[in-house]
Each structure stands twice: as C-alpha cells, then as structure tokens.
Write a protein that holds these residues in place. Structure first.
Motif, short mmCIF file in Angstrom:
data_model
loop_
_atom_site.label_atom_id
_atom_site.label_comp_id
_atom_site.label_asym_id
_atom_site.label_seq_id
_atom_site.Cartn_x
_atom_site.Cartn_y
_atom_site.Cartn_z
N VAL A 20 0.78 -1.33 0.10
CA VAL A 20 -0.02 -0.03 -0.01
C VAL A 20 0.93 1.28 -0.06
O VAL A 20 2.20 1.33 0.24
CB VAL A 20 -0.83 -0.06 1.36
CG1 VAL A 20 -1.85 -1.14 1.24
CG2 VAL A 20 -0.14 0.09 2.39
N PHE A 32 -7.06 4.12 1.08
CA PHE A 32 -7.08 2.25 0.94
C PHE A 32 -7.97 1.92 2.11
O PHE A 32 -7.87 0.52 2.34
CB PHE A 32 -5.44 1.97 1.46
CG PHE A 32 -4.56 1.99 0.24
CD1 PHE A 32 -4.36 0.93 -0.76
CD2 PHE A 32 -3.90 3.25 0.15
CE1 PHE A 32 -3.47 1.20 -1.54
CE2 PHE A 32 -3.18 3.30 -1.13
CZ PHE A 32 -2.91 2.17 -1.76
N GLY A 92 -10.31 -1.08 0.91
CA GLY A 92 -9.57 -2.44 0.83
C GLY A 92 -10.62 -3.11 1.35
O GLY A 92 -11.47 -3.15 2.45
N GLU A 99 -9.08 -1.19 -4.30
CA GLU A 99 -7.53 -1.11 -3.69
C GLU A 99 -6.54 -1.62 -4.99
O GLU A 99 -5.43 -0.89 -4.95
CB GLU A 99 -7.64 -2.04 -2.43
CG GLU A 99 -6.12 -1.93 -1.99
CD GLU A 99 -5.86 -2.98 -0.82
OE1 GLU A 99 -4.70 -3.27 -0.60
OE2 GLU A 99 -6.79 -3.40 -0.13
#
Length: 362
Positions: free
Chosen positions: A18, A181, A184, A258
């Motif tokens: 990430v 993120f 996700g 994501e």
C-alpha cells in the motif's frame, strides 16, 4: 497501544504494497477556508505545531503565508473571511490592485479578490510531520509497527489485526485510518461510502536564484472559472533541488478498488492533468523559468458529507477515520485527536464542530 503503518517505499514503481499520500515536502497549511469546521480543524492543529516540533525535535512547518483568491464579491471569499474571523485569525482582504501590488509574481485572473493570512499559514512537510508524530507516539509508550494491515476482524471481546508479514495483533479497539486504502476488502465489517480519486501533481524545478527571487511567495489557492488549483512556493526537496508545486486536476479520475489504487500510485499521474497544470503555471507565474518539470501521483477521498468520517462501524471494537478530501495534512493532528477521543471516550462529544463526523457505509 500500537500504530501500524509501513515506511515510505524505496521504489514506488516496483512497490507491491500500500501507499500513502504524505511522501512529499510541501502541503499548504492555513486557517483561511470557506467552511467553518474545516477552518477549525486546521486552526487547532496549527496552534499545536510548535509543541509537536519541540517535543519531537523535528521541524516541518514554514510560515510563508497563504492567499485564497476567487472572483470579486464571491461567496467563496466572503465565507473564507468570515470563517477566519470566527477563529480570531488576522487576515487581509485584497482587491485586484492589492493582489498585484503584494504578490507581483502572480498574474491572477481579472476581477479577482483575495484573503491573505500571513501568520499561522504557509506550508508543511507532511513527510516530516508524520515522522514527528511517530516520535511523539513512541515517547508516549506506543509501539510503531512498520507493516500494513491486510485483515481486521471482530473476535467478540477484542479485534484482531493481521499484517502483510503474517503477524496478528489483538486490541480492545481498532481505528482504521488508511485514507483511500480504507476501501480495501477485509478491513471493515461494512464498506465505507466514499469515493477515491487519483490526482496528479506537477513539480517545477527552479534554480537557487529563482527560489530566492520567489522568496516572498506565499502558498496560493485559486478558485476561478475553469481554474481550481493550488500552488506551493519553491521548497528544497531531499534531492537538494528547489521545486514549485502546482496541483488541481481538470476532471475526476475515480479509482474503484484497492488494486486500482495501488497501480495508480506506481504511475507518475496523467499526462492530460500535467499539460493542464503546466499551461496554468505558465500563465499564473509568467517569470517562472523551470529547469525541468516532473509529475507524481496522489489520491484524495471524498465523503458525501464533505467532512471526514470518524466513528464506529457495526462492531463496537472497530472504528474508522477516513475521507479527508485531500485537504487535511495540515489538520491531521486535530483529526487524529478526535479519533483518539472516539476510542477513549466511546464518542467524540461536543468539540465545537457543527458536523458530527458520523461515518456512512454502503
């Protein structure tokens, strides 16, 4: 108490994990904002900058001032001035001749008006701010785990967190604060209702002499017909060079998953946005003589309320803090404090904000 988050990747192009948006040296900071709550989030954070710098031993703030410019007599200007006044922040309201006199390096659109905040405004290094906040957290007894989370689950009396390296941690409460993120999978019991957009920033390398020439240049936010951009004056980056930064995409580039978000961060942004920003920079700063220019990718997260989400999910053990609209690096200390208040007091309570920061889920 622990904070889990990865270090900045050495090579963005090959990184498979990430990303974050704080891998940068220049973000605008100011109280001047047309929205009272955003102004308050910023104002409270800025007031704590000296304490954060002193306690961490890391400097991250440059008081260069910030000017917000929009069409004369617009609601944007009026609301910005009023929000600053509500916090007791001193500003100057400048008409078109005043803007030209005070900021001769800018060629602003005809019929512009500005609100200038000289004190308590300028720019920060988000990279060094995160470092400072991490140092203080460790001093307070927190463990900083340099990894990223792949799964969060409710196990009844505790929440369990699994990381990319196969470690599992348990805690009474978990706060997910992962920016874009946060969309996700396997992180929250319900998906947050927010949109994530890719953004392209353009960096103009300038000589030491030109950086000195622009030494009095403030940070700039320009809201005008067909132009919605920000500009950060020349800052010395880790490579030793000075860069003037301009951002503000001409359209939205939505990222749905994501996987798409990771792939986006491995790019240098969009050529169409680059061309748009280069053209604006050349008009806006006529004397700009770039030695080179480059681009980088970033991302912003938007909620339907237009405010950050700070609250619990369907699980009493798992909370979320996200959706900060790409304007909150400067306000991260206060936003983080509200997140801590949520976990420690089971709610934010009356903090002087008009919004309740309640999260929304799909």
């Amino acid at each position: 108490m622990a904070v889990i988050g990865p270090d900045e990747p050495e090579n963005r192009k090959t990184h498979e994990g990430v990303f974050a948006s704080h891998y940068d040296e220049g973000r605008i900071t100011r109280t001047v904002d047309p929205d009272r709550d955003w102004a308050l989030l910023a104002n409270r954070s800025i007031a704590r900058y000296p304490e954060i710098e002193a306690e961490s031993g890391t400097t991250f703030y440059t008081e260069a001032g910030c000017v917000v410019v929009a069409p004369t007599q617009s609601d944007y200007i009026a609301k910005t001035a009023n929000a600053a006044a509500s916090r007791g922040v001193e500003t100057r309201r400048l008409d078109a001749p005043g803007l030209k006199s005070v900021f001769p390096f800018f060629a602003l659109p005809e019929g512009s008006e500005g609100v200038f905040q000289a004190k308590g405004a300028g720019h920060i290094s988000p990279r060094r701010l995160v470092k400072a906040q991490s140092v203080i957290a460790e001093k307070a007894g927190a463990t900083v785990v340099r990894d990223y989370v792949t799964t969060i689950r409710d196990e009844g009396r505790v929440a369990a967190v699994e990381t990319s390296r196969g470690r599992t941690y348990t805690a009474e409460k978990v706060l997910l604060a992962a920016g874009g993120f946060s969309i996700g999978q396997n992180l929250l019991p319900q998906s947050v209702d927010m949109s994530v957009h890719g953004r392209t920033v353009t960096l103009f390398e300038v000589s030491d002499a030109q950086a000195a020439e622009f030494g009095a240049m403030p940070s700039l936010i320009l809201e005008a017909p067909d132009i919605d951009i920000y500009l950060v004056p020349p800052i010395r980056y880790p490579d030793g060079k000075f860069y003037l930064k301009v951002g503000g995409d001409p359209d939205d580039y939505r990222l749905e998953t994501e996987k798409e978000l990771r792939a986006w961060f491995r790019t240098d942004g969009r050529p169409s946005a680059r061309d748009h920003l280069v053209a604006i920079a050349r008009r806006l700063v006529p004397d700009l003589r770039p030695l080179s220019f480059s681009t980088a990718s970033c991302a912003v997260s938007h909620t339907k309320s237009a405010y950050p989400m700070i609250g619990y999910t369907s699980s009493p053990n798992i909370a979320v803090l996200t959706g900060c609209a790409g304007t909150s690096a400067k306000s991260s200390d206060e936003i983080g404090r509200l997140g801590a208040e949520l976990l420690l007091q089971d709610g934010i309570g009356d903090q002087g904000y008009r919004t309740d920061f309640k999260p929304a889920f799909r």
